[in-house]
Structure formats: C-alpha cells, structure tokens
Design a protein around this motif. Structure first.
Motif, PDB file in Angstrom:
ATOM      1  N   ASP A 499       0.828  -1.203   0.000  1.00  0.00           N
ATOM      2  CA  ASP A 499       0.000   0.000   0.000  1.00  0.00           C
ATOM      3  C   ASP A 499       0.862   1.253   0.000  1.00  0.00           C
ATOM      4  OD1 ASP A 499      -2.227  -1.574   0.004  1.00  0.00           O
ATOM      5  OD2 ASP A 499      -2.725  -1.279   2.119  1.00  0.00           O
ATOM      6  N   TRP A 500       1.947   1.219   0.778  1.00  0.00           N
ATOM      7  CA  TRP A 500       2.842   2.378   0.859  1.00  0.00           C
ATOM      8  C   TRP A 500       3.453   2.672  -0.510  1.00  0.00           C
ATOM      9  CZ3 TRP A 500       8.242   2.977   0.406  1.00  0.00           C
ATOM     10  CH2 TRP A 500       8.751   4.204   0.885  1.00  0.00           C
ATOM     11  N   ALA A 572      -6.111  15.415  -8.338  1.00  0.00           N
ATOM     12  CA  ALA A 572      -5.746  16.618  -7.577  1.00  0.00           C
ATOM     13  C   ALA A 572      -5.733  16.333  -6.080  1.00  0.00           C
ATOM     14  CB  ALA A 572      -6.719  17.752  -7.902  1.00  0.00           C
ATOM     15  N   ASP A 573      -6.711  15.525  -5.620  1.00  0.00           N
ATOM     16  CA  ASP A 573      -6.758  15.172  -4.201  1.00  0.00           C
ATOM     17  C   ASP A 573      -5.500  14.430  -3.765  1.00  0.00           C
ATOM     18  OD1 ASP A 573      -8.807  16.204  -2.780  1.00  0.00           O
ATOM     19  OD2 ASP A 573      -9.978  14.368  -2.635  1.00  0.00           O
ATOM     20  N   ARG A 574      -4.988  13.577  -4.647  1.00  0.00           N
ATOM     21  CA  ARG A 574      -3.787  12.809  -4.290  1.00  0.00           C
ATOM     22  C   ARG A 574      -2.609  13.738  -4.027  1.00  0.00           C
ATOM     23  NH1 ARG A 574      -1.443   8.389  -8.420  1.00  0.00           N
ATOM     24  NH2 ARG A 574      -1.478  10.239  -9.747  1.00  0.00           N
ATOM     25  N   GLU A 575      -2.542  14.858  -4.727  1.00  0.00           N
ATOM     26  CA  GLU A 575      -1.415  15.778  -4.577  1.00  0.00           C
ATOM     27  C   GLU A 575      -1.687  16.907  -3.589  1.00  0.00           C
ATOM     28  OE1 GLU A 575       1.370  14.897  -5.892  1.00  0.00           O
ATOM     29  OE2 GLU A 575       0.319  13.187  -6.818  1.00  0.00           O
ATOM     30  N   ARG A 576      -2.864  16.918  -2.992  1.00  0.00           N
ATOM     31  CA  ARG A 576      -3.217  17.996  -2.058  1.00  0.00           C
ATOM     32  C   ARG A 576      -2.269  17.997  -0.867  1.00  0.00           C
ATOM     33  NH1 ARG A 576      -8.988  17.315   0.187  1.00  0.00           N
ATOM     34  NH2 ARG A 576      -7.951  16.010   1.739  1.00  0.00           N
ATOM     35  N   THR A 577      -1.767  19.158  -0.507  1.00  0.00           N
ATOM     36  CA  THR A 577      -0.819  19.258   0.603  1.00  0.00           C
ATOM     37  C   THR A 577      -1.460  19.941   1.795  1.00  0.00           C
ATOM     38  OG1 THR A 577       0.064  21.370  -0.201  1.00  0.00           O
ATOM     39  CG2 THR A 577       1.159  19.351  -0.948  1.00  0.00           C
ATOM     40  N   VAL A 578      -1.113  19.459   2.966  1.00  0.00           N
ATOM     41  CA  VAL A 578      -1.488  20.072   4.234  1.00  0.00           C
ATOM     42  C   VAL A 578      -0.215  20.222   5.042  1.00  0.00           C
ATOM     43  CG1 VAL A 578      -2.831  19.860   6.344  1.00  0.00           C
ATOM     44  CG2 VAL A 578      -3.780  19.027   4.184  1.00  0.00           C
ATOM     45  N   ASN A 579       0.102  21.461   5.386  1.00  0.00           N
ATOM     46  CA  ASN A 579       1.358  21.752   6.098  1.00  0.00           C
ATOM     47  C   ASN A 579       2.568  21.202   5.335  1.00  0.00           C
ATOM     48  OD1 ASN A 579      -0.076  22.983   8.203  1.00  0.00           O
ATOM     49  ND2 ASN A 579      -0.389  20.998   9.207  1.00  0.00           N
ATOM     50  N   GLY A 580       2.502  21.343   4.019  1.00  0.00           N
ATOM     51  CA  GLY A 580       3.625  20.949   3.179  1.00  0.00           C
ATOM     52  C   GLY A 580       3.735  19.477   2.873  1.00  0.00           C
ATOM     53  N   LYS A 581       2.751  18.676   3.313  1.00  0.00           N
ATOM     54  CA  LYS A 581       2.828  17.235   3.095  1.00  0.00           C
ATOM     55  C   LYS A 581       1.622  16.769   2.288  1.00  0.00           C
ATOM     56  CE  LYS A 581       5.404  16.173   7.322  1.00  0.00           C
ATOM     57  NZ  LYS A 581       5.424  15.378   8.582  1.00  0.00           N
ATOM     58  N   ARG A 583      -0.473  14.192   2.157  1.00  0.00           N
ATOM     59  CA  ARG A 583      -0.764  13.078   3.058  1.00  0.00           C
ATOM     60  C   ARG A 583      -1.520  11.932   2.395  1.00  0.00           C
ATOM     61  NH1 ARG A 583       0.399  14.562   8.232  1.00  0.00           N
ATOM     62  NH2 ARG A 583       0.701  16.796   8.629  1.00  0.00           N
ATOM     63  N   MET A 584      -2.154  12.203   1.274  1.00  0.00           N
ATOM     64  CA  MET A 584      -2.942  11.141   0.630  1.00  0.00           C
ATOM     65  C   MET A 584      -2.265  10.583  -0.613  1.00  0.00           C
ATOM     66  SD  MET A 584      -6.938  12.216   1.081  1.00  0.00           S
ATOM     67  CE  MET A 584      -6.803  13.810   0.272  1.00  0.00           C
ATOM     68  N   ARG A 585      -1.034  10.991  -0.874  1.00  0.00           N
ATOM     69  CA  ARG A 585      -0.397  10.546  -2.104  1.00  0.00           C
ATOM     70  C   ARG A 585      -0.270   9.024  -2.147  1.00  0.00           C
ATOM     71  NH1 ARG A 585       4.776  13.664  -3.073  1.00  0.00           N
ATOM     72  NH2 ARG A 585       3.299  15.234  -3.807  1.00  0.00           N
ATOM     73  N   ARG A 586       0.191   8.436  -1.048  1.00  0.00           N
ATOM     74  CA  ARG A 586       0.406   6.994  -1.061  1.00  0.00           C
ATOM     75  C   ARG A 586      -0.912   6.232  -0.933  1.00  0.00           C
ATOM     76  NH1 ARG A 586       5.704   6.173  -1.117  1.00  0.00           N
ATOM     77  NH2 ARG A 586       7.096   7.676  -0.115  1.00  0.00           N
ATOM     78  N   LEU A 685     -11.985  22.639   6.746  1.00  0.00           N
ATOM     79  CA  LEU A 685     -10.909  23.626   6.681  1.00  0.00           C
ATOM     80  C   LEU A 685      -9.653  22.947   6.151  1.00  0.00           C
ATOM     81  CD1 LEU A 685     -11.518  25.467  10.101  1.00  0.00           C
ATOM     82  CD2 LEU A 685     -12.609  25.836   7.884  1.00  0.00           C
ATOM     83  N   SER A 686      -9.638  22.777   4.839  1.00  0.00           N
ATOM     84  CA  SER A 686      -8.517  22.100   4.188  1.00  0.00           C
ATOM     85  C   SER A 686      -8.161  22.859   2.916  1.00  0.00           C
ATOM     86  CB  SER A 686      -8.877  20.640   3.899  1.00  0.00           C
ATOM     87  OG  SER A 686     -10.067  20.550   3.146  1.00  0.00           O
ATOM     88  N   PRO A 687      -6.987  22.581   2.343  1.00  0.00           N
ATOM     89  CA  PRO A 687      -6.451  23.452   1.292  1.00  0.00           C
ATOM     90  C   PRO A 687      -7.358  23.645   0.089  1.00  0.00           C
ATOM     91  CG  PRO A 687      -4.729  22.007   2.129  1.00  0.00           C
ATOM     92  CD  PRO A 687      -6.000  21.549   2.756  1.00  0.00           C
ATOM     93  N   GLU A 688      -8.052  22.563  -0.355  1.00  0.00           N
ATOM     94  CA  GLU A 688      -8.830  22.694  -1.590  1.00  0.00           C
ATOM     95  C   GLU A 688     -10.007  23.661  -1.446  1.00  0.00           C
ATOM     96  OE1 GLU A 688     -11.041  19.468   0.615  1.00  0.00           O
ATOM     97  OE2 GLU A 688      -8.980  20.235   0.442  1.00  0.00           O
ATOM     98  N   LYS A 689     -10.416  23.960  -0.202  1.00  0.00           N
ATOM     99  CA  LYS A 689     -11.522  24.899   0.017  1.00  0.00           C
ATOM    100  C   LYS A 689     -11.065  26.358  -0.087  1.00  0.00           C
ATOM    101  CE  LYS A 689     -14.264  21.442   1.143  1.00  0.00           C
ATOM    102  NZ  LYS A 689     -15.385  21.000   0.297  1.00  0.00           N
ATOM    103  N   ASN A 690      -9.765  26.590   0.074  1.00  0.00           N
ATOM    104  CA  ASN A 690      -9.169  27.930  -0.077  1.00  0.00           C
ATOM    105  C   ASN A 690      -9.891  28.984   0.750  1.00  0.00           C
ATOM    106  OD1 ASN A 690      -7.487  29.988  -0.918  1.00  0.00           O
ATOM    107  ND2 ASN A 690      -7.611  29.442  -3.085  1.00  0.00           N
ATOM    108  N   HIS A 691     -10.057  28.697   2.037  1.00  0.00           N
ATOM    109  CA  HIS A 691     -10.677  29.683   2.922  1.00  0.00           C
ATOM    110  C   HIS A 691      -9.818  30.930   3.085  1.00  0.00           C
ATOM    111  CE1 HIS A 691     -12.885  25.996   4.274  1.00  0.00           C
ATOM    112  NE2 HIS A 691     -13.885  26.856   4.239  1.00  0.00           N
ATOM    113  N   ALA A 692      -8.505  30.753   2.911  1.00  0.00           N
ATOM    114  CA  ALA A 692      -7.631  31.936   3.033  1.00  0.00           C
ATOM    115  C   ALA A 692      -8.018  32.989   1.998  1.00  0.00           C
ATOM    116  CB  ALA A 692      -6.171  31.522   2.863  1.00  0.00           C
TER     117      ALA A 692
END
Length: 840
Positions: A499-500, A572-581, A583-586, A685-692
C-alpha cells in the motif's frame, strides 16, 4: 496520580508486544490442519458446562456412533471448572481450556466443530472447513438485535457470529422468524441453515426421581435449605447496560426474594437463579446466598426440579412451558423496561399472572399450584406456539442434522429470501463531513422495498458520532468491522509495504494475499453474499481491498458488481498538501491501483466524471467512469432550518447537562435585527476549500461595507492557520470560525448569502443545501460547479481574490437572486442515475 511518561510508554509498549505475540500464535494455529474430529463448546463466555451446548455434548459423548469425536470445553469460572474436573477428569475424550488463554486460541483455531450459545470474541474468524453451530440461549421476549434501542451497535459481534455460523438453532418458528430473520436482519444474506427442532437443553428438564433428588441434594450442599418443600424458582433477568450496575440492585433483589417467599407460603421454598453477571454479587450477601442456586447446576435441570417459576422478561419461561407447570410474572419496572428495552408481546398476554408486587406474585403462583387449580387461560396457546417440538428428543434431531448430515424429514431450512437486490455499501469513517452526508442521503433515498441494504461501518473508539449514526434508516442492516485482521504481522507488513508503494496485490495473484483478505471477509461477513458492493468513501485502501474480495453472489460463481466512489477530482486530491505534506499521495495511489478491478468508478457530477476519466485514464477504460450525483435530504435540511438558533448552544432539549456557553459570533447573529449582512460558507478547513482567499476577499468587501460579517462553519487541519490570518488582519469581530456545527442549516437559514471559494470539489452538497435554504450563492469557478444547480442559480466567478470580492459585492447590490432548485425533479433524475448503475 498519573504515571510518569516513560512508565506509561513502557506499559503501552508491553501491551502491544503481548498483543503481537498473541496474534502470531493465532496466525500459527490457523495455518495448521483442522482437527476434524474435535468439538469445541462454549456456553455463556465460559461460565460452565451449560445450556444447549451441554445437552449436545452429553448426547455425542454417550452415542457410540460418535465415539471418534473428542470434546473440548471452554471454561472461565473456577466453580464450574471444579465441577467439570470432578465429573470428567480421566475421561480420554474430554478436556477443557481456559477462556482467553493461549490454549483457548489454539483450540478455537483448529477445532473442526464449534458449538456456542452466545458469541466468540471479535478476533475470531471461522476457517474454511470448520462447522459452527450457534444455539443461542433462548426464545426472546425482550426486543433483540436491531429492534433494541441502539441495537445495531450493541449487536455488532452477535450479528458477526450469526453470519459466520453454518447452523442457527431456533426453539420454535417464532424465534427463527422474529429474532434471526427480522431482528438480526438475516433475511436474504445468511447462507446457512436454520434448525427448528426444539431446544436440546429443554430435554434436560425431564428428570426422573433420582435426578430430581440429586438436584435437591446439590442445592442443599451449597446452603439452600429445602426441608422437603417444593421449589419455586425465581429467575429475574439481567437488565443490561441500560439499567443500574448489578451491585446497585442487590438490596432490591433481597427485598423481592423475601416478599415472594411470604407470598408463596411456608410449604414452598423460593430458590433464586440469577443471571451470570449478577451471581457473584448476590453470593456475597448472606440473605441471598442461602437461597441462591449455584451456576454449576444447569438452568434447565433446575427448571425440571421446580414446581413453579417466577420470572419477569427472561426467556427462561419459554423453556418452562414444556413442563406444563405454572409461571407467574413479576414486573416491578414494566414501564421503565418497556421504554428502555421493550418486549415483543404485551405483558397482559403472557401465560401467567402479571404483577408489580412481589408478595402478590407469590400468592398468584401459589393459587395455580393448589390441587385441582385450573391452568392460566393463555397457557395452552403459548405451549402450542412456543414449545411445539420440545418432546424430549430435540437433542437427537439436532445432532442428526448437524453431525449426521441428515435433512429429509427434519425442520432445517435456509433463511427467507424476498427477491430484493442485495446492496453492500461502505459508508466511510462516519465523520461529520460531506461524504458522510452524501452516504446517509443515499441510504435515505433508496427504495427499501426493492433493495436489501447493508451498511459497512468501522467500530472503534470515537469512530462514529451517535447522532450521525442515528440517521441511518431503520431498514438498513449495519455490519461493523470489529477488531483487527487475523494473520501474521509479517504478512500484514507485506500488505502495508504494498500500500505504501501504491501497488497493492490484485485478487488471485498470490495465495498469501488472497487467503488474508478472504479470511478477513469471513471474519466480518461470514459467508454472506451481495449482488452489488460499493466503497462509497473511496479514500481508504484497506476498505477498497476488502470489498474487492466480496465472494460470488450465487452458486454459479457470478461475481458481485463492484463500485468505488470518487467524491472529488481524485488526481488533484492525491497531490493535495497540508502543512507541506501530500498526506494522501500513497493511500490514494494504492486505491487508484485497484481501480482496474472495479466495474464502476462513480463520480458525483457529470463534469467530475469527465475530469476523472481523463486524468485517471491509465487506471481504467473510459466506459467504467460513471456519474451518480449526490442525493439531498430535504427533510433533514428543512428540519434543521426550522430549529431555533438558540438550540445550537442550549444543548439537546431531550437531554440533561450543562449548557455550552454561546460565543460572540452567535450572540451577534441572534441579536441581529437586519442591520448586518451575513455571508456564510460550510466546509472542511482544508487546502482545496481555499478559505484563506475567502477571508482576503471578504475583508476587501468589508472595507466598503462595514455591516458585513463572515461565518466559516467547519473543522479541519487549517483551523489554527486561518485563525492566525484573521487575528493578524484584526478581523476577529467580523470573521468567525464556528467549528463543526451539528446543525449548520439553522445558520444557513439565518444568513444572507452562501459563498464558496474552492479550488476544486466533487459535487458540493452545500450548494444543494444552500439552494434548499433559498440562499443566493456566489462561487469560484471549478469543474463540478457547472451543472451542480440549474443554470443561473449560482453567481460563478473566476479563481482570484478580486473576482470573488466582486461576486460578493454583486450580492450586496441586489444582483444575485436566491438559488432555485426543483428538488423533486432533481431527486428523480439522481435516482434514475443510481438505478441505471445497478442495472448495468
């Protein structure tokens, strides 16, 4: 005083090592050949040699036709073990194991035959070749399974054991139909055999004079004073977790026992038979101990020695009907019990007098025991309905069916099948998010007269919010994945490495991999079959793998149709980053690698289907990409809209407890008399929502329109970062992070305009919900926003700060009308999409 951190860590490590060693032992013994002539028996989690397993054991032991069988009893109770050793020490074919021991795990793994009247532990999974007979422990008067309040959760391991069983024993047709097929939802999915031949344990009630004398002698040896008097057995039920702990009821039980003794009179003696859970507490009280029957005497043997029975809601009285002797029902908490648990039959229809007063109950039973007394008027009809096969030969018939393989002339049948299509849907982690909402809405929209629906859920601490789970329709069967997978840690390490790497093994490629997943399917679902299975989450490789190993739907070997949902632009979700990581790529890589094995890859909007078809073309052919939009739950949204705002922070009116203090934003919203203009968004509250970006754009609008406010409803990993942005902008009095709200619809109804700033989405349910609330909507442009609502319902703007600010300003200028949605037409269209999916 809390333990120091190093000590806590050491203890945690020690516990994990112990569990790992136990797992390796189980894995080793599960790899060994089955002992086809070994029968393992367990009764009431090891409380003794009791109930139906005992009756079957004694018959097999005495029958020369089964002299080749060896017998292993699971025992946990010391007194039961002493009795067992006294009778069977030195018997070459009989042994015991301690429940929970290494020997227990070994015996459970290698025994060819398994007999239980309750449930095996959550880690147990039946191996191919094992034959499992579950006898259960009584015809139910109390509501069972899914009929109980919160019954789905409480019944998780019981349902799992039933689905694994090859045979389920029913004392009568009522038990088969009402408990197994209906309350535990076995209709359509249980592949084994239901036996309706009476209860073996009831055969044990037929005592001759010597056997009855032996029972009376054993009672007197334990301190019960009989003095030649007839026995009245008092057997109150265990109330379960909805009521007080056992020790809290001991004083009350002692008073009831004394009053019953007064009522039956001096010529009879009341003997107390408690539930196993209560027995140890009762034995510590002298006034109870001198009337207490030991657990070592089988209940049905006690019934055979009793002239009369007093009980409440216990299934014990169904067994006693076979004696023809009178029963009285003592029900001091009938109203409380009915509201907390409930019964299948009204108490006034029972086959004996019913009273809330113990002395009165005793007197009523005494009258029925008098010479020449007529039986209770309802007694004969109950005997006919609930004890039709208890003729003393039930054990022989059950043994013939299970161990002898006979069918002709016996009442052994499959479960009912009503022709509905069997659907299995993994709902995801059941966290309060859009996927969960969409899953619940789907379950609520289905026609349950056409579809037999099973929901697969995780069961771990804090995994499922009770209010969220309460929205699962009552018609849906809930199967919980309890505990962890069997198998060696080395094997599971190989799986995790795959899986990894994002390259899980495909079904059938390697025996170790296939055996691991088929064993896990059997542990969770037994041998139940489904016509269509779906991973509605689509984010967890473990669940995607499990459903990929669903067995054939029929004897012809036809595989079920397999679907996996895509709630977003998955690449796009696979490459989404949170705090620079990322997390769902693998994990998503591992899910993508399984797409070729799935028949249907389902996106939640037409535009999203096209994006996923293009971006994931390397994983599956184009014709497997399908569209089923999300269903709205209009009734749920409408109910939420109509609830007063005050309920958000006043707590649930049906529960007690301290009220949560209301925050400043809530006070401002509640006190607003139309002077302020409220923008609102709802989402994680995650990057793809772009609340910033939303915050920046709103502050531009606010500078020109100081009456505006912004509510951001939701939780997620970026909360601290967004709060810092708000703080640094000096906007804490105009931009508010509300956190997750159980009822966001009341906030939608109280706001003026819904705004969405996402980079990409699947089919955002919040847009549909905002339209149901008749809010004007402003949204940034992304693939699935087009077509999410009828054309013109959304003010769609470019993906930049200025365009979003301009869209919000257009609302303030009256240029964005409320969104409109013909909900009935929309739902009909979506249902047509879903049914087309099932028919393809």
């Amino acid at each position: 005083m809390p333990l120091p951190f190093p000590v806590r860590r050491l203890r945690t490590t020690a516990r994990r090592l112990k569990r790992a060693v136990e797992a390796e032992r189980i894995a080793f013994w599960r790899s060994r050949p089955l002992r086809s002539d070994q029968v393992l028996y367990e009764s009431f989690a090891g409380n003794g040699v009791l109930c139906n397993p005992e009756a079957i054991f004694r018959h097999l032991l005495a029958d020369p036709a089964y002299a080749h069988l060896t017998h292993v009893w699971v025992i946990a109770d010391d007194a039961a073990l002493a009795r067992f050793r006294a009778e069977f020490d030195g018997h070459a074919r009989v042994s015991f194991v301690r429940r929970g021991s290494a020997s227990y795990r070994q015996a459970l793994a290698v025994s060819g035959w398994l007999v239980n009247n309750a449930t095996f532990p959550s880690w147990f999974g039946k191996r191919p070749g094992q034959v499992y007979l579950n006898t259960w422990h009584g015809t139910p008067l109390k509501l069972m399974g899914f009929d109980m309040p919160n019954g789905a959760v409480q019944s998780g391991n019981t349902l799992r054991n039933f689905l694994m069983s090859d045979y389920l024993l029913a004392a009568n047709p009522f038990m088969a139909e009402t408990m197994y097929e209906s309350a535990y939802r076995l209709t359509n999915v249980y592949p084994g055999t239901i036996i309706e031949e009476g209860y073996p344990r009831i055969d044990r009630q037929r005592l001759d004079a010597d056997a009855e004398a032996a029972v009376r002698a054993e009672l007197e040896q334990t301190g019960v004073v009989l003095d030649g008097r007839a026995i009245v057995l008092f057997a109150p039920t265990w109330r379960g977790s909805s009521f007080d702990d056992p020790e809290d009821n001991i004083d009350e039980l002692a008073a009831q026992l004394a009053a019953l003794q007064e009522g039956v009179g001096p010529d009879r003696v009341v003997v107390l038979k408690t539930h196993q859970i209560v027995h140890a507490h009762a034995a510590e009280r002298p006034e109870l101990a001198r009337s207490l029957a030991p657990n070592t005497i089988p209940t049905n043997v006690l019934l055979g020695a009793a002239a009369g029975l007093v009980t409440d809601y216990s299934s014990i009285f169904f067994d006693y009907l076979a004696t023809g002797r009178p029963v009285a029902f003592f029900t001091p908490d009938a109203d409380l019990y009915s509201s907390g648990r409930g019964t299948y039959m009204p108490l006034d229809t029972l086959p004996g007098p019913v009273s809330a007063d113990a002395a009165e109950t005793g007197r009523a039973l005494s009258a029925l025991l008098a010479d020449g007394a007529d039986p209770h008027p309802q007694y004969a009809s109950w005997v006919q309905r609930f004890a039709p096969f208890d003729d003393g030969d039930a054990t022989a018939r059950v043994v013939d069916i299970v161990f002898g393989g006979r069918r002709d002339g016996y009442r052994a049948r499959p479960t009912a099948h009503d022709g509905r299509t069997r659907l299995l849907v993994y709902l995801g982690g059941m966290k309060p998010n859009g996927i969960t909402t969409a899953a619940l809405n789907l379950l609520g929209a289905l026609d349950h007269s056409k579809y037999d629906v099973t929901a697969l859920l995780p069961k771990r601490r804090l995994s499922t919010d009770p209010l969220t789970q309460a929205r699962i329709p009552a018609e849906v069967r809930q199967v919980f994945r309890i505990g962890g997978m069997n198998g060696s840690k080395v094997v599971h390490l190989r799986r995790r490495i795959d899986d990894w790497r994002g390259s899980p093994r495909q079904p059938g490629t390697e025996p170790w991999h296939e055996n691991m997943w088929r064993a896990e399917w059997a542990r969770v679902f037994g041998d139940s079959r489904y016509d269509w299975v779906a991973d509605f989450s689509g984010y967890g490789p473990m669940w995607t793998s499990l459903l990929l190993h669903a067995p054939a739907r029929d004897a012809a070997g036809t595989p079920p149709t397999r679907a996996v949902w895509m709630h977003n632009e998955m690449a796009a979700d696979r490459e989404r980053t949170v705090n620079g990581k990322a997390r769902m790529r693998r994990s998503l890589g591992a899910v993508f690698a399984m797409y070729p094995e799935y028949d249907q890859l389902v996106s939640v909007s037409h535009q999203l289907t096209e994006l996923n078809r293009i971006e994931l073309a390397e994983y599956a052919p184009a014709d497997r990409f399908r569209t089923v939009r999300n269903f709205p739950d209009v009734e749920h949204v409408t109910r939420g809209m109509l609830r007063p705002l005050s309920a958000l922070f006043e707590g649930d009116p049906d529960t007690e407890g301290e009220r949560e203090p209301a925050p400043a934003w809530f006070e401002a919203l509640q006190d607003d008399e139309g002077e302020l203009r409220w923008f609102i968004t709802v989402g994680r509250l995650s990057p793809e929502k772009n609340h910033a970006r939303l915050i920046r754009s709103f502050l531009t609008v606010h500078a020109a329109h100081p009456e505006t406010r912004l509510l951001i409803v939701g939780g997620g990993p970026l909360r601290a970062e967004l709060q810092q942005q708000i703080d640094e902008a000096g906007a804490t009095d105009v931009v508010f992070l509300t956190g997750v709200q159980r009822n966001p619809y009341a906030l939608l109804a109280a706001s003026d305009c819904f705004v969405l700033s996402s980079l990409y989405e699947g089919q955002p349910m919040v847009l549909i919900e905002a339209a149901i609330c008749e809010l004007p909507i402003v949204s940034t442009s992304f693939g699935s926003v087009f077509g999410a609502l009828p054309e013109g319902s959304i003010r769609i703007v470019d993906q930049d700060d200025g365009a979003l600010a301009a869209g919000m300003t257009a609302f303030l200028d009256g240029e964005v009308p409320p969104a409109q949605l013909d909900v009935d037409a929309y739902r009909a269209d979506v249902m047509a999409e879903f049914e087309a999916l099932l028919e393809s």
